[in-house]
Write a protein that holds these residues in place. Structure first.
Motif, PDB file in Angstrom:
ATOM      1  N   GLU A  76     -14.632  -2.500 -33.036  1.00 67.40           N
ATOM      2  CA  GLU A  76     -15.925  -1.798 -33.140  1.00 67.40           C
ATOM      3  C   GLU A  76     -16.085  -1.047 -34.456  1.00 67.40           C
ATOM      4  N   ASP A  77     -14.995  -0.787 -35.159  1.00 65.28           N
ATOM      5  CA  ASP A  77     -15.093  -0.202 -36.499  1.00 65.28           C
ATOM      6  C   ASP A  77     -13.869  -0.588 -37.276  1.00 65.28           C
ATOM      7  N   ARG A  78     -14.013  -1.641 -38.042  1.00 61.76           N
ATOM      8  CA  ARG A  78     -12.826  -2.229 -38.651  1.00 61.76           C
ATOM      9  C   ARG A  78     -12.348  -1.488 -39.894  1.00 61.76           C
ATOM     10  N   ARG A  79     -13.013  -0.354 -40.195  1.00 60.09           N
ATOM     11  CA  ARG A  79     -12.469   0.496 -41.251  1.00 60.09           C
ATOM     12  C   ARG A  79     -11.360   1.396 -40.716  1.00 60.09           C
ATOM     13  N   SER A  80     -11.424   1.664 -39.435  1.00 65.64           N
ATOM     14  CA  SER A  80     -10.575   2.708 -38.868  1.00 65.64           C
ATOM     15  C   SER A  80      -9.263   2.160 -38.316  1.00 65.64           C
ATOM     16  N   VAL A  81      -8.371   3.060 -37.987  1.00 74.19           N
ATOM     17  CA  VAL A  81      -7.062   2.699 -37.449  1.00 74.19           C
ATOM     18  C   VAL A  81      -6.810   3.539 -36.215  1.00 74.19           C
ATOM     19  N   ARG A  82      -6.454   2.882 -35.123  1.00 73.54           N
ATOM     20  CA  ARG A  82      -6.079   3.626 -33.923  1.00 73.54           C
ATOM     21  C   ARG A  82      -4.563   3.584 -33.759  1.00 73.54           C
ATOM     22  N   LEU A  83      -4.023   4.662 -33.255  1.00 73.95           N
ATOM     23  CA  LEU A  83      -2.564   4.785 -33.191  1.00 73.95           C
ATOM     24  C   LEU A  83      -2.082   4.885 -31.754  1.00 73.95           C
ATOM     25  N   ALA A  84      -0.923   4.330 -31.521  1.00 73.04           N
ATOM     26  CA  ALA A  84      -0.282   4.482 -30.214  1.00 73.04           C
ATOM     27  C   ALA A  84       1.229   4.448 -30.403  1.00 73.04           C
ATOM     28  N   LEU A  85       1.949   5.009 -29.449  1.00 71.75           N
ATOM     29  CA  LEU A  85       3.399   4.976 -29.499  1.00 71.75           C
ATOM     30  C   LEU A  85       3.909   3.595 -29.091  1.00 71.75           C
ATOM     31  N   THR A  86       4.960   3.149 -29.726  1.00 76.95           N
ATOM     32  CA  THR A  86       5.694   2.010 -29.207  1.00 76.95           C
ATOM     33  C   THR A  86       6.579   2.520 -28.066  1.00 76.95           C
ATOM     34  N   GLN A  87       7.272   1.600 -27.411  1.00 75.76           N
ATOM     35  CA  GLN A  87       8.206   2.030 -26.371  1.00 75.76           C
ATOM     36  C   GLN A  87       9.290   2.914 -26.971  1.00 75.76           C
ATOM     37  N   ALA A  88       9.770   2.509 -28.138  1.00 74.48           N
ATOM     38  CA  ALA A  88      10.790   3.312 -28.818  1.00 74.48           C
ATOM     39  C   ALA A  88      10.241   4.690 -29.182  1.00 74.48           C
ATOM     40  N   GLY A  89       8.961   4.728 -29.568  1.00 70.72           N
ATOM     41  CA  GLY A  89       8.336   5.997 -29.916  1.00 70.72           C
ATOM     42  C   GLY A  89       8.250   6.918 -28.720  1.00 70.72           C
ATOM     43  N   GLN A  90       7.856   6.339 -27.584  1.00 74.32           N
ATOM     44  CA  GLN A  90       7.768   7.150 -26.364  1.00 74.32           C
ATOM     45  C   GLN A  90       9.151   7.664 -25.972  1.00 74.32           C
ATOM     46  N   ALA A  91      10.140   6.781 -26.089  1.00 76.27           N
ATOM     47  CA  ALA A  91      11.513   7.192 -25.760  1.00 76.27           C
ATOM     48  C   ALA A  91      11.979   8.314 -26.679  1.00 76.27           C
ATOM     49  N   HIS A  92      11.628   8.192 -27.944  1.00 77.31           N
ATOM     50  CA  HIS A  92      11.992   9.222 -28.926  1.00 77.31           C
ATOM     51  C   HIS A  92      11.378  10.558 -28.545  1.00 77.31           C
ATOM     52  N   VAL A  93      10.086  10.548 -28.223  1.00 79.10           N
ATOM     53  CA  VAL A  93       9.416  11.783 -27.821  1.00 79.10           C
ATOM     54  C   VAL A  93      10.081  12.368 -26.580  1.00 79.10           C
ATOM     55  N   ASP A  94      10.300  11.516 -25.579  1.00 77.87           N
ATOM     56  CA  ASP A  94      10.914  11.988 -24.338  1.00 77.87           C
ATOM     57  C   ASP A  94      12.297  12.572 -24.583  1.00 77.87           C
ATOM     58  N   ARG A  95      13.057  11.883 -25.429  1.00 80.12           N
ATOM     59  CA  ARG A  95      14.442  12.281 -25.661  1.00 80.12           C
ATOM     60  C   ARG A  95      14.531  13.683 -26.258  1.00 80.12           C
ATOM     61  N   HIS A  96      13.563  14.030 -27.108  1.00 76.41           N
ATOM     62  CA  HIS A  96      13.671  15.310 -27.810  1.00 76.41           C
ATOM     63  C   HIS A  96      12.720  16.377 -27.289  1.00 76.41           C
ATOM     64  N   HIS A  97      11.981  16.025 -26.234  1.00 73.82           N
ATOM     65  CA  HIS A  97      10.941  16.934 -25.759  1.00 73.82           C
ATOM     66  C   HIS A  97      11.500  18.301 -25.351  1.00 73.82           C
ATOM     67  N   ALA A  98      12.524  18.289 -24.535  1.00 72.39           N
ATOM     68  CA  ALA A  98      13.064  19.546 -24.031  1.00 72.39           C
ATOM     69  C   ALA A  98      13.582  20.412 -25.176  1.00 72.39           C
ATOM     70  N   ARG A  99      14.271  19.767 -26.104  1.00 75.43           N
ATOM     71  CA  ARG A  99      14.815  20.531 -27.217  1.00 75.43           C
ATOM     72  C   ARG A  99      13.690  21.121 -28.072  1.00 75.43           C
ATOM     73  N   PHE A 100      12.653  20.316 -28.274  1.00 79.04           N
ATOM     74  CA  PHE A 100      11.525  20.794 -29.067  1.00 79.04           C
ATOM     75  C   PHE A 100      10.922  22.052 -28.452  1.00 79.04           C
ATOM     76  N   LEU A 101      10.743  22.028 -27.134  1.00 81.14           N
ATOM     77  CA  LEU A 101      10.158  23.190 -26.472  1.00 81.14           C
ATOM     78  C   LEU A 101      11.094  24.393 -26.507  1.00 81.14           C
ATOM     79  N   SER A 102      12.391  24.131 -26.470  1.00 86.07           N
ATOM     80  CA  SER A 102      13.347  25.242 -26.382  1.00 86.07           C
ATOM     81  C   SER A 102      13.541  25.955 -27.713  1.00 86.07           C
ATOM     82  N   VAL A 103      13.137  25.317 -28.813  1.00 86.26           N
ATOM     83  CA  VAL A 103      13.388  25.911 -30.130  1.00 86.26           C
ATOM     84  C   VAL A 103      12.845  27.325 -30.202  1.00 86.26           C
ATOM     85  N   HIS A 104      11.653  27.498 -29.684  1.00 82.19           N
ATOM     86  CA  HIS A 104      11.036  28.813 -29.813  1.00 82.19           C
ATOM     87  C   HIS A 104      10.775  29.472 -28.471  1.00 82.19           C
TER      88      HIS A 104
END
Lengths: 176, 176
Positions: free
Chosen positions: A117-145
């Motif tokens: 619908e708009d071929r100038r633009s770019v839509r982004l999504a996580l790959t499976q590895a990306g989702q795993a990466h986010v999940d893996r570090h989520h708790a630590r990220f929240l605990s930092v502060h």
DNA sequence: TATTGTTATACTCTATAACTATA
DNA sequence: TATAGTTATAGAGTATAACAATA
């Protein structure tokens, strides 16, 4: 990258150890900040560099960096987000966002889609590895502060977050 | 350098305008931040970039930059301060401080003195021009983040400063 | 040996402008 | 003509390590 320097501000006590020194010598390492103590901008900078130090200490040995993790986290929350929206939301310049995304695509965490619908633009999504990466570090990220980590009570932490949010999402009066 | 982008966060309303889109499309520009809303580090980054924008907008047309002005201000408050103390206080790396000081010396705002009692070190003081520079911009520097400018009440502003100060000068539990 | 500051290198983030391809 | 994203270039901040002079 951490920097475990001892700092200390305030307390205009003078030592008498060098009466005829060319300057009114202050206690070494006791530095008067004056008006800077009332500057929100200055205090934000001081606290932000501390927060960065703490982040890198907590994530030492990993390849996680604050900007990249934030991007992945937000894309995870908003699959199909347009790259421009992401950049505006996170206050990252388009040119920089391009490079950030390229790195994360190369790392296998993000995938780009050019929507018909708009071929100038770019839509982004996580790959499976990306989702795993986010999940893996989520708790630590929240605990930092977490409150206790940074020396605040839970109530103080909530107040601080609320004030920062208010600051952050206020429209600037000078910006039409 | 300003960036008068319209931002907007939250409100998970979905639009129905593209039922079969490859992603569950959200309202453009309405981005869910999720856990980032509870991250002090993230919120500090967001507010600090805003504060920078505001600084550069207020000082547009001048050669004043936050880091440099802060250095001059602190040296003005602490004449004869050692360069290392200054760097530790402001959380600036020695290598960077060297370049900052060189620039300010070249601009005629700072003078360096090697004291006889420790000829490795460097003590800093403002020149007359440096003092004039600080005085000339002092009021504007303070006004950049006055409460009403940033959308907080005076009480909120005071609370925010107190919390940031507490954060900033707390010893890090992980740092022995 | 340890400390103060300097130099050199590199990487991140930012700013800007010129460019493309679409709209 | 305007918009989304890219490329290229430059500057500022930071991290790191190697170095000189001094303690």
């Amino acid at each position: 990258m951490p920097s475990c320097r001892k700092r200390q501000a305030r307390s205009p006590t003078r030592t008498g150890e060098a009466m005829n020194a060319p300057f009114p010598l202050t206690d070494e390492e006791t530095v008067e900040l004056g008006a800077l103590n009332e500057s929100v901008g200055f205090m934000l900078r001081m606290t932000q560099t501390r927060a960065y130090d703490q982040f890198f200490r907590d994530f030492a040995g990993t390849d996680v960096r604050p900007g990249e993790y934030t991007v992945l986290q937000v894309v995870g929350m908003n699959p199909g987000l347009k790259q421009g929206s992401l950049a505006r939301t996170l206050n990252i310049k388009p040119a920089h966002m391009t490079k950030l995304v390229q790195r994360l695509v190369r790392a296998g965490y993000l995938k780009r889609t050019v929507p018909p619908e708009d071929r100038r633009s770019v839509r982004l999504a996580l790959t499976q590895a990306g989702q795993a990466h986010v999940d893996r570090h989520h708790a630590r990220f929240l605990s930092v502060h977490r409150a206790e980590r940074i020396g605040l009570t839970d109530a103080e932490n909530a107040t601080l977050l609320a004030l920062l949010k208010k600051l952050s999402f206020n429209e600037d009066p000078e910006c039409p």
